[in-house]
Design an enzyme around this catalytic site. Sequence first.
Site, PDB file in Angstrom:
ATOM      1  N   THR A   1       6.654 -19.905  30.744  1.00 51.97           N
ATOM      2  CA  THR A   1       5.670 -20.940  30.397  1.00 51.97           C
ATOM      3  C   THR A   1       4.269 -20.403  30.675  1.00 51.97           C
ATOM      4  O   THR A   1       3.364 -20.541  29.847  1.00 51.97           O
ATOM      5  CB  THR A   1       5.922 -22.228  31.211  1.00 51.97           C
ATOM      6  OG1 THR A   1       7.225 -22.708  30.891  1.00 51.97           O
ATOM      7  CG2 THR A   1       4.889 -23.294  30.892  1.00 51.97           C
TER       8      THR A   1
ATOM      9  N   GLU B   1       1.270 -19.915  28.063  1.00 54.31           N
ATOM     10  CA  GLU B   1       0.007 -20.658  28.201  1.00 54.31           C
ATOM     11  C   GLU B   1      -1.179 -19.705  28.423  1.00 54.31           C
ATOM     12  O   GLU B   1      -2.275 -19.948  27.921  1.00 54.31           O
ATOM     13  CB  GLU B   1       0.088 -21.686  29.340  1.00 54.31           C
ATOM     14  CG  GLU B   1       1.147 -22.777  29.144  1.00 54.31           C
ATOM     15  CD  GLU B   1       1.029 -23.542  27.839  1.00 54.31           C
ATOM     16  OE1 GLU B   1      -0.071 -23.590  27.261  1.00 54.31           O
ATOM     17  OE2 GLU B   1       2.062 -24.076  27.384  1.00 54.31           O
TER      18      GLU B   1
ATOM     19  N   ASP C   1      -1.628 -17.916  12.598  1.00 57.12           N
ATOM     20  CA  ASP C   1      -2.015 -17.469  13.949  1.00 57.12           C
ATOM     21  C   ASP C   1      -3.125 -16.420  13.911  1.00 57.12           C
ATOM     22  O   ASP C   1      -3.539 -15.931  14.957  1.00 57.12           O
ATOM     23  CB  ASP C   1      -0.795 -16.957  14.719  1.00 57.12           C
ATOM     24  CG  ASP C   1      -0.223 -15.668  14.155  1.00 57.12           C
ATOM     25  OD1 ASP C   1      -0.649 -15.244  13.052  1.00 57.12           O
ATOM     26  OD2 ASP C   1       0.661 -15.081  14.807  1.00 57.12           O
TER      27      ASP C   1
ATOM     28  N   THR D   1       2.353 -10.501  12.845  1.00 54.55           N
ATOM     29  CA  THR D   1       3.373 -11.517  13.105  1.00 54.55           C
ATOM     30  C   THR D   1       3.699 -12.183  11.777  1.00 54.55           C
ATOM     31  O   THR D   1       2.794 -12.668  11.100  1.00 54.55           O
ATOM     32  CB  THR D   1       2.860 -12.592  14.082  1.00 54.55           C
ATOM     33  OG1 THR D   1       1.638 -13.129  13.566  1.00 54.55           O
ATOM     34  CG2 THR D   1       2.613 -12.004  15.460  1.00 54.55           C
TER      35      THR D   1
ATOM     36  N   ASP E   1      12.938 -19.679  27.771  1.00 53.36           N
ATOM     37  CA  ASP E   1      12.392 -18.481  28.424  1.00 53.36           C
ATOM     38  C   ASP E   1      13.205 -17.217  28.144  1.00 53.36           C
ATOM     39  O   ASP E   1      12.650 -16.154  27.891  1.00 53.36           O
ATOM     40  CB  ASP E   1      12.324 -18.694  29.945  1.00 53.36           C
ATOM     41  CG  ASP E   1      11.098 -19.513  30.353  1.00 53.36           C
ATOM     42  OD1 ASP E   1      10.415 -20.046  29.457  1.00 53.36           O
ATOM     43  OD2 ASP E   1      10.829 -19.592  31.573  1.00 53.36           O
TER      44      ASP E   1
HETATM   45 ZN    ZN Z   1       1.673 -23.350  23.163  1.00 63.39          ZN
HETATM   46 CA    CA Z   2       0.702 -13.882  11.486  1.00 61.98          CA
END
Ligand code: ZN
Ligand code: CA
Length: 312
Positions: free
Chosen positions: A211, A215, A239, A244, A277
């Site tokens: 997490t 973050e 993004d 990616t 995770d």
């Molecule tokens: Zn997030």
């Molecule tokens: Ca991308």
Amino acid sequence: MKANLLWIVIVFMSLVNCGESDLVPEQEPIPDIVPEDEIITIPVVIHVVNFSPDPFDISDDKILSQIDVLNEDYRKKNSDWLKTPQEFKNLVADVGIEFVLADVDPQGNPTMGIIRTSSDVTGFDGIRFDQSVPIENLALYFTSKGGQDAWPNDQYLNIWIADLSDRNGELSLAGYANLPGADARIDGVVIDPRAFGINSSSEAAYSLGRTATHEIGHWLNLRHIYGKDGSCEDGEDGDLVEDTPVQQSQNLGNPVHPIFSCGNASMFMNFMDRVDDKSMYMFTIGQRNRMRNLFNKGGLRRELYERLYDAP
Ligand code: ZN
Ligand code: CA
């Protein structure tokens, strides 16, 4: 005439002497672009804002286990990155960022980098549900209101650990981040103690400290790997990272590769998806560059970099 000349010589000599006796070493210029091989080490302060009506447990050791996780995930030292599917393996990056608990506080006093308080303030008291709410009303970030003041964001990463339980006492939100460019009083991330550090007894989805990896990725300017509102475009709705693949929506749980969306296999094992995770284990080179760009001249965390560079 002669006297005048002598004076000139004396003045000249004293100038030369002045230069020679100057023992301050010449300041190395801070590079405009952070060198590729430079490790950026960020001092971290942990603000534990415990919930007095139902206190949680978070030991120094558990906090240290979180710092260790960050230093693995951001340095490609987490052994599970090797599970990355072949088609993405050459994209896995060592981000070159490390984290260390602060050993000096903003007043210059020694500290262990963990500050503990207790009040009825929760993690929800740090969320600005509505932009019309003044920042001063967000109690989590103010010592005078039962929370804890942020330390200067040009010297530290602030992490608040605070309760994010729903009405039934269950974890309802693992954590959230305030982004680069946020007001300095709230700049940092907030994480529930059950999702912080290595939690062998806790909920499996949040047991490995990812997490905070996720973050802090936001704090370092990363967006989710999936498109906003189901978009397959990699522009403003994506993004803004080239390597990616576009992905329509978030993945949860523990998917098995390949999962297809937008006409390609999804990189759900990226730290910026929403899987459990144990199913996330990599950042890409493009994400690395986007994070490190923050510290280049003109970047939103340039001041932090300059302070680090000046530090002994
Ligand atoms: Zn997030
Ligand atoms: Ca991308």
